[in-house]
Scaffold this active site. Structure first.
Site, short mmCIF file in Angstrom:
data_model
loop_
_atom_site.label_atom_id
_atom_site.label_comp_id
_atom_site.label_asym_id
_atom_site.label_seq_id
_atom_site.Cartn_x
_atom_site.Cartn_y
_atom_site.Cartn_z
CD GLU A 85 2.94 -3.01 -4.82
OE1 GLU A 85 2.46 -2.85 -3.92
OE2 GLU A 85 2.82 -2.23 -6.20
CD GLU A 134 0.54 -2.61 -11.55
OE1 GLU A 134 -0.26 -1.87 -11.05
OE2 GLU A 134 1.12 -3.93 -10.73
#
Ligand code: GLA
Length: 387
Positions: A180, A288
């Protein structure tokens, strides 16, 4: 005869899906010669079918469950081919002080994986987030005290990555090296202390170089969310990964997190994201995934037939889209937990996984996911409750 017609229907569906997905590339989907799909009708409802997927299906695991929950462990061994740590492999969980590391949980997880023939995907070496699992307090203290030149911060990062990746060399097959770095609007994260001290994308390049030095055989991933819904972020991500490849940085794959709020989703969005991501030429990991039916934790929401069908449709779309990535670039699909039973949201459940509150396959989500990795894409309107 019935069977022949069914096969024609399957082939037609696959051809349509490939034709829709094709742009400039020519890709052929080879359906598995499995016994349980004839014309999209499932005749085998036994558990354990995820293991037959043509790419690894994995789950993120929590240490407490892995140590103490027998049904959880049995479900992992029965269904999955890969595991990753929900939190135990993050920097804050491992790095207690500059010269003190705690590998107890990671050792346990890697041993468990080896005993059960599972691959381990490491998550995540460098993450800007200032939570206790992802950012060691002593690193935050260094940052807040104004410590360090760019070179000293690079050395700090190198030390960590070498110690961790080096320790599990040959045992952890792949790593999310950076997690991220980009915001939804495509801008860099100003709150990212690694960016602040080392620069962008320098800190990302550096992290990948260090990981590659520590284990030249490990597959290295950049991992992020939003590629499936944030256009500006997608453009910046493409730029980042293309730039890394041009600079000769050892990046092997891109992880699309896929924490999905089901009520907001419409057909085809995820397929578009994967079609676009595969043009990067690196491996694709749906890293995820959880498909939340009750993202706002509304206590009046139940797992209605409509939600179950929509969830199954989306699981099918995600999985069938992965089959549309060239075979050598399908890294796999990882769910961000093992089963609804262990999702931690028992008060206002959101039923996000393929296994249910009893750790058993959920009809119809699981079945449509299986169809997906058999190359069968089902338009959302045709999904039924009991396939
Ligand atoms: C991000 C991280 C994961 C996890 C989730 C929250 O996606 O990459 O490690 O912390 O947030 O569930």
């Amino acid at each position: 005869m019935k069977r022949n017609i069914s096969f024609i229907i399957i082939n037609l569906c696959m051809t349509l899906f490939v034709a829709q997905a094709q742009n400039t590339e020519t890709i052929t989907i080879e359906a598995n010669k499995d016994t349980y799909i004839y014309g999209g009708v499932i005749t085998d409802h036994t558990p354990g079918r995820l293991k037959s997927a043509p790419f690894p299906i994995g789950a993120a695991v929590s240490m407490d469950n892995l140590r103490n929950n027998t049904r959880y462990k049995e479900a992992i061994a029965r269904e999955y081919t890969s595991i990753t740590a929900e939190n135990a492999m993050k920097m804050g969980s491992i790095w207690q002080a500059r010269s003190r590391y705690n590998f107890r949980d990671v050792d346990y997880l890697v041993d468990f994986a080896e005993q059960n023939g599972l691959k381990v995907h490491g998550h995540a070496l460098v993450w800007y987030k200032k939570s206790s699992t992802s950012m060691p307090q002593f690193v935050l203290d260094l940052h807040e005290s104004g410590w360090g030149t760019k070179e000293e911060w690079k050395e700090l990062m190198r030390e960590y990555i070498h110690t961790v990746v080096g320790r599990y060399k040959g045992r952890v097959a792949s790593w999310d090296v950076v997690n991220e770095s980009i915001k939804d609007d495509g801008s860099e994260r100003t709150e990212d202390i690694w960016r602040e001290h080392i620069g962008y994308p320098d800190y990302i390049d550096w992290a990948f170089q260090c990981a590659h030095e520590a284990d030249p055989d490990a597959l290295l991933f950049y991992n992020d969310y939003g590629y499936d819904y944030a256009a500006a972020k997608r453009t910046k991500t493409d730029e980042l990964i293309k730039g890394m490849l041009e600079r000769g940085i050892p990046i092997h794959g891109y992880g699309i997190q896929a924490h999905i709020d089901l009520p907001n989703r419409s057909e085809g969005k995820f397929k578009d994201a994967i079609d676009q991501a595969k043009r990067l030429g690196v491996m694709i990991h749906i890293s995820e995934i959880d498909i939340k039916c009750n993202p706002n934790a509304d206590s009046s929401v139940t797992y209605t037939e409509a939600l179950q069908k929509k969830q199954a449709a989306l699981y099918n779309e995600v999985c069938a889209s992965m089959m549309n990535v060239p075979e050598d670039r399908r890294f796999g699909i990882t769910q961000w937990n093992v089963a609804d039973a262990s999702s931690g949201l028992s008060k206002n459940p959101d039923w996000p996984y393929l296994l249910g509150s009893d750790y058993e396959p959920k009809t119809p989500a699981y079945d449509y996911f299986v169809k997906g990795f058999n190359g069968v894409y089902i338009p959302w309107s045709q999904v039924v409750l009991n396939p």
